[in-house]
Design a protein around this motif. Structure first.
Motif, PDB file in Angstrom:
ATOM      1  N   CYS A  26       0.850  -1.193   0.000  1.00  0.00           N
ATOM      2  CA  CYS A  26       0.000   0.000   0.000  1.00  0.00           C
ATOM      3  C   CYS A  26       0.881   1.236   0.000  1.00  0.00           C
ATOM      4  O   CYS A  26       1.836   1.337   0.773  1.00  0.00           O
ATOM      5  CB  CYS A  26      -0.917   0.003   1.217  1.00  0.00           C
ATOM      6  SG  CYS A  26      -2.013   1.444   1.258  1.00  0.00           S
ATOM      7  N   HIS A  27       0.543   2.195  -0.858  1.00  0.00           N
ATOM      8  CA  HIS A  27       1.349   3.389  -1.044  1.00  0.00           C
ATOM      9  C   HIS A  27       0.676   4.656  -0.509  1.00  0.00           C
ATOM     10  O   HIS A  27       1.128   5.756  -0.802  1.00  0.00           O
ATOM     11  CB  HIS A  27       1.669   3.560  -2.543  1.00  0.00           C
ATOM     12  CG  HIS A  27       2.447   2.409  -3.089  1.00  0.00           C
ATOM     13  ND1 HIS A  27       3.797   2.468  -3.290  1.00  0.00           N
ATOM     14  CD2 HIS A  27       2.056   1.147  -3.435  1.00  0.00           C
ATOM     15  CE1 HIS A  27       4.213   1.299  -3.757  1.00  0.00           C
ATOM     16  NE2 HIS A  27       3.173   0.485  -3.856  1.00  0.00           N
ATOM     17  N   SER A  37       8.567   4.230   5.086  1.00  0.00           N
ATOM     18  CA  SER A  37       9.036   3.733   3.795  1.00  0.00           C
ATOM     19  C   SER A  37       8.144   4.279   2.693  1.00  0.00           C
ATOM     20  O   SER A  37       7.181   4.992   2.953  1.00  0.00           O
ATOM     21  CB  SER A  37       8.986   2.203   3.819  1.00  0.00           C
ATOM     22  OG  SER A  37       9.481   1.654   2.642  1.00  0.00           O
ATOM     23  N   GLN A  38       8.440   3.904   1.442  1.00  0.00           N
ATOM     24  CA  GLN A  38       7.606   4.351   0.328  1.00  0.00           C
ATOM     25  C   GLN A  38       6.262   3.640   0.315  1.00  0.00           C
ATOM     26  O   GLN A  38       5.318   4.113  -0.291  1.00  0.00           O
ATOM     27  CB  GLN A  38       8.333   4.169  -1.011  1.00  0.00           C
ATOM     28  CG  GLN A  38       8.191   2.832  -1.684  1.00  0.00           C
ATOM     29  CD  GLN A  38       9.014   1.719  -1.060  1.00  0.00           C
ATOM     30  OE1 GLN A  38       9.722   1.908  -0.075  1.00  0.00           O
ATOM     31  NE2 GLN A  38       8.917   0.541  -1.622  1.00  0.00           N
ATOM     32  N   SER A 112      -1.924   8.025  -4.670  1.00  0.00           N
ATOM     33  CA  SER A 112      -1.430   8.958  -3.653  1.00  0.00           C
ATOM     34  C   SER A 112      -0.012   8.599  -3.196  1.00  0.00           C
ATOM     35  O   SER A 112       0.413   8.984  -2.117  1.00  0.00           O
ATOM     36  CB  SER A 112      -2.384   8.989  -2.457  1.00  0.00           C
ATOM     37  OG  SER A 112      -2.497   7.715  -1.855  1.00  0.00           O
ATOM     38  N   LYS A 113       0.717   7.899  -4.046  1.00  0.00           N
ATOM     39  CA  LYS A 113       2.102   7.525  -3.709  1.00  0.00           C
ATOM     40  C   LYS A 113       2.950   8.783  -3.575  1.00  0.00           C
ATOM     41  O   LYS A 113       2.585   9.856  -4.048  1.00  0.00           O
ATOM     42  CB  LYS A 113       2.676   6.582  -4.758  1.00  0.00           C
ATOM     43  CG  LYS A 113       2.960   7.217  -6.098  1.00  0.00           C
ATOM     44  CD  LYS A 113       3.623   6.235  -7.044  1.00  0.00           C
ATOM     45  CE  LYS A 113       3.932   6.846  -8.377  1.00  0.00           C
ATOM     46  NZ  LYS A 113       4.770   8.021  -8.343  1.00  0.00           N
ATOM     47  N   ALA A 114       4.107   8.642  -2.952  1.00  0.00           N
ATOM     48  CA  ALA A 114       5.042   9.761  -2.810  1.00  0.00           C
ATOM     49  C   ALA A 114       5.504  10.216  -4.194  1.00  0.00           C
ATOM     50  O   ALA A 114       5.717   9.394  -5.089  1.00  0.00           O
ATOM     51  CB  ALA A 114       6.242   9.338  -1.973  1.00  0.00           C
ATOM     52  N   ALA A 115       5.679  11.515  -4.349  1.00  0.00           N
ATOM     53  CA  ALA A 115       6.082  12.077  -5.644  1.00  0.00           C
ATOM     54  C   ALA A 115       7.432  11.530  -6.103  1.00  0.00           C
ATOM     55  O   ALA A 115       7.689  11.420  -7.299  1.00  0.00           O
ATOM     56  CB  ALA A 115       6.142  13.598  -5.553  1.00  0.00           C
ATOM     57  N   VAL A 118       9.022   5.835  -7.978  1.00  0.00           N
ATOM     58  CA  VAL A 118       8.789   5.394  -9.342  1.00  0.00           C
ATOM     59  C   VAL A 118       8.339   3.938  -9.275  1.00  0.00           C
ATOM     60  O   VAL A 118       9.046   3.091  -8.732  1.00  0.00           O
ATOM     61  CB  VAL A 118      10.071   5.519 -10.202  1.00  0.00           C
ATOM     62  CG1 VAL A 118       9.829   4.978 -11.599  1.00  0.00           C
ATOM     63  CG2 VAL A 118      10.542   6.961 -10.240  1.00  0.00           C
ATOM     64  N   MET A 119       7.151   3.667  -9.805  1.00  0.00           N
ATOM     65  CA  MET A 119       6.632   2.297  -9.795  1.00  0.00           C
ATOM     66  C   MET A 119       7.306   1.491 -10.902  1.00  0.00           C
ATOM     67  O   MET A 119       7.465   1.976 -12.024  1.00  0.00           O
ATOM     68  CB  MET A 119       5.112   2.293 -10.028  1.00  0.00           C
ATOM     69  CG  MET A 119       4.305   2.953  -8.920  1.00  0.00           C
ATOM     70  SD  MET A 119       4.467   2.154  -7.330  1.00  0.00           S
ATOM     71  CE  MET A 119       3.840   0.518  -7.683  1.00  0.00           C
ATOM     72  N   PRO A 120       7.715   0.274 -10.599  1.00  0.00           N
ATOM     73  CA  PRO A 120       8.319  -0.562 -11.638  1.00  0.00           C
ATOM     74  C   PRO A 120       7.285  -0.941 -12.700  1.00  0.00           C
ATOM     75  O   PRO A 120       6.103  -1.071 -12.409  1.00  0.00           O
ATOM     76  CB  PRO A 120       8.802  -1.799 -10.892  1.00  0.00           C
ATOM     77  CG  PRO A 120       8.307  -1.698  -9.503  1.00  0.00           C
ATOM     78  CD  PRO A 120       7.662  -0.377  -9.310  1.00  0.00           C
TER      79      PRO A 120
END
Length: 134
Positions: A26-27, A37-38, A112-115, A118-120
């Motif tokens: 979960c991000h 963490s991220q 809403s992930k951190a700016a 970078v998602m793989p």
């Protein structure tokens, strides 16, 4: 075969007699803060198959308004598990010992992930929560 886990300082230990399931990351901003963490790495567990082996008296609990909560070590701060309505709901994969024979199947709240994250490519993502497959 059982699954074991423990906090960073080793004061709290647990055992799961069954399998972990529905592993996810979960991000959302709350999980980023909870796990420092991220994202989180979390898998569901049957609360009847979970037991504390050592140090349960050292657990500190936090419950949110939606009946969800967390339990963590009062000595080292490791987040060990999540609760729902006071029962163990799942475990944080970072505190599991060895190979738990589960893989993260999807990533939620990537909208809403951190700016800076970078998602793989190629991972299954959902902007919010995963759709209910029940």
């Amino acid at each position: 075969m059982s699954i074991t886990g423990e906090c960073f300082c080793g004061s709290i230990k647990y055992e799961i007699s069954g399998a972990l399931k529905d592993a996810r990351s979960c991000h959302c901003s709350r999980c980023r803060k909870t796990f420092s963490s991220q994202a989180s790495a979390y898998a569901l567990v049957d609360h009847n198959e979970f037991k504390w082996l050592q140090g349960a008296d050292l657990l500190t609990s936090y419950s949110s308004q939606q009946s969800f909560g967390l339990q963590f070590c009062s000595k080292c701060g490791s987040t060990l598990c999540g609760t729902f309505n006071g029962l163990i709901h799942g475990v944080t994969l970072g505190c599991v010992n060895g190979d738990p024979h589960v893989e993260i199947g999807y990533h939620i709240f990537v909208g809403s992930k951190a700016a800076w994250e970078v998602m793989p490519e190629g991972v299954k993502t959902y902007a919010e929560g995963a759709p209910d497959n029940g």
